[in-house]
Design an enzyme around this catalytic site. Structure first.
Site: not given
Ligand code: NAD
Ligand code: TYD
Length: 349
Positions: A131-133, A156, A160
């Site tokens: 992630t960019d975070e 988090y 990562k």
């Molecule tokens: P998500 O939470 O929707 O999905 C995570 C999946 O991992 C779920 O299906 C869960 O059951 C599985 N999981 C969790 N713990 C596990 C374990 N111990 N063993 C096996 N499986 C397990 O997450 P997402 O949003 O799809 O993100 C996927 C990846 O992309 C993550 O690594 C996250 O850090 C990265 N990412 C997400 C975003 C975003 O905006 N969602 C952005 C950048 C990077």
């Molecule tokens: P989120 O979807 O949790 O992603 P991330 O924290 O990984 O960026 O949140 C996106 C942005 O929205 C973040 O600045 C937090 C804000 N946010 C709210 O203001 N209210 C909410 O209920 C949630 C879930 C997020």
């Protein structure tokens, strides 16, 4: 037949990656390993579960003996690692769960990959999705590049960041062929409704308050999830070993502006007078350690691999809203917890 293991393939992004790989690579065996935590939902990928070259494995990446045995049994050629605890707010209440899955879980996959690839790494690849975070927060200007320093602020992003460092270290120390991508905020179909966009769509449908943290002046870069899946496919097949690529939407939004846009679009879709949904906006207590701004410079992946987003934010948001409105059953099964019975119904009965 080559074998690819995708972890976290029942989650939001993972399900789009699994679908893409199953549909695009009929001559590759695709394994989806997922523990089915609260975020894992097999209904996300029920359209491809009968494919002959697809196998679902329920399992936990924190279980080292299980992971070692799985890798020895299948001798995977590639690993695309998405499984993670992914919600910042949950990491604030339970940081250790994030260390276990995101750090120890990744270590277990690295160790198991190293063991099965010890004689030859030819044609092998460990692809870590991050992630960019990890870069922390930006001020009003500037962009994260691949050279930005790691300054994670939430449990988090710290977990990562730690996993990214271990992947890199295994590359340097043991010669593990790896690639890492750091992506901005995704949105789209199947997004779990505790994240901003799907939570607010759901709350608007049900006339519930829209909890905006702090003053709402936080900025995120948003990318349509299918464009992330396309980038992952490209990097897995064409990225260079030991490289990092940033992925982003060239699409920065202040939370409050995004929420207003979403409210306007939802009013139109739901045939409500314009302004109705915006009345649900409620400012609430801020998230501790809330990062002010994320913004990605995705020039490298664009120049080196020719990737750029295929949809504009307008188009992606339209598709997302349409998807949620035509999949209200999915939404209610997720919000009620009913989806967690899918595995039992589908696989154990
Ligand atoms: P998500 O939470 O929707 O999905 C995570 C999946 O991992 C779920 O299906 C869960 O059951 C599985 N999981 C969790 N713990 C596990 C374990 N111990 N063993 C096996 N499986 C397990 O997450 P997402 O949003 O799809 O993100 C996927 C990846 O992309 C993550 O690594 C996250 O850090 C990265 N990412 C997400 C975003 C975003 O905006 N969602 C952005 C950048 C990077
Ligand atoms: P989120 O979807 O949790 O992603 P991330 O924290 O990984 O960026 O949140 C996106 C942005 O929205 C973040 O600045 C937090 C804000 N946010 C709210 O203001 N209210 C909410 O209920 C949630 C879930 C997020």
């Amino acid at each position: 037949m080559r074998k690819i293991l995708i972890t976290g393939g029942a989650g939001f992004i993972g399900s789009h990656v699994v679908r893409r790989f199953v549909n695009n690579y009929p001559n590759v065996q695709i394994f989806n390993l997922d523990a089915l935590t609260y975020a894992g939902n097999l209904e996300n990928i029920k359209d491809i579960e009968q494919a002959p070259h697809y196998t679902f494995i329920k399992g936990d990446i924190t279980d080292a003996p299980f992971i070692d045995a799985l890798f020895q049994q299948h001798q995977f050629d590639g690993v695309i690692h998405l499984a993670a605890e992914s919600h910042v707010d949950r990491s604030i209440t339970d940081p250790l769960a994030f260390v276990k899955t995101n750090v120890i879980g990744t270590m277990n996959l690295l160790n198991a990959s190293r063991a099965i690839w010890k004689d030859s790494t030819e044609g092998k690849r460990f692809y870590h999705i991050s992630t960019d975070e990890v870069y922390g927060t930006l001020g009003a200007t500037g962009l994260f590049t691949e050279a930005s320093s790691y300054e994670p602020n939430s449990p988090y992003s710290a977990s990562k960041a730690a996993s990214d460092h271990f992947v890199r270290a295994y590359g340097e120390t043991y010669g593990l062929p790896y690639v890492i991508t750091n992506c901005s905020n995704n949105y789209g179909p199947n997004h779990f409704p505790e994240k901003l966009i799907p939570l607010f769509i759901n709350n608007i449908i049900h006339n519930k308050p829209l909890p905006v943290y702090g003053d709402g002046n936080y900025t995120r870069d948003w990318l349509f999830v299918i464009d992330h899946a396309i980038a992952i496919d490209l990097v897995f097949h064409q990225g260079k070993n030991h490289e990092t690529y940033n992925i982003g939407g060239f699409n920065e939004w202040k939370n409050i502006d995004l929420v207003h846009l979403l409210c306007q679009k939802m009013d139109v879709k739901l045939n409500r007078p314009v302004g109705t949904s915006a009345q649900l906006i409620t400012y609430v207590k801020d998230r501790p350690g809330h990062d002010l701004r994320y913004a990605i410079d995705a020039t490298k992946i664009n120049k080196d691999l020719g990737w750029k987003p295929s949809v504009t934010f307008e188009q992606g948001l339209e598709k997302t809203i349409e998807w949620f409105l035509s999949n209200e059953e999915w939404l209610s099964s997720v919000t009620s917890g009913e989806y967690q019975r899918y595995y039992e119904k589908q696989y154990l009965s």
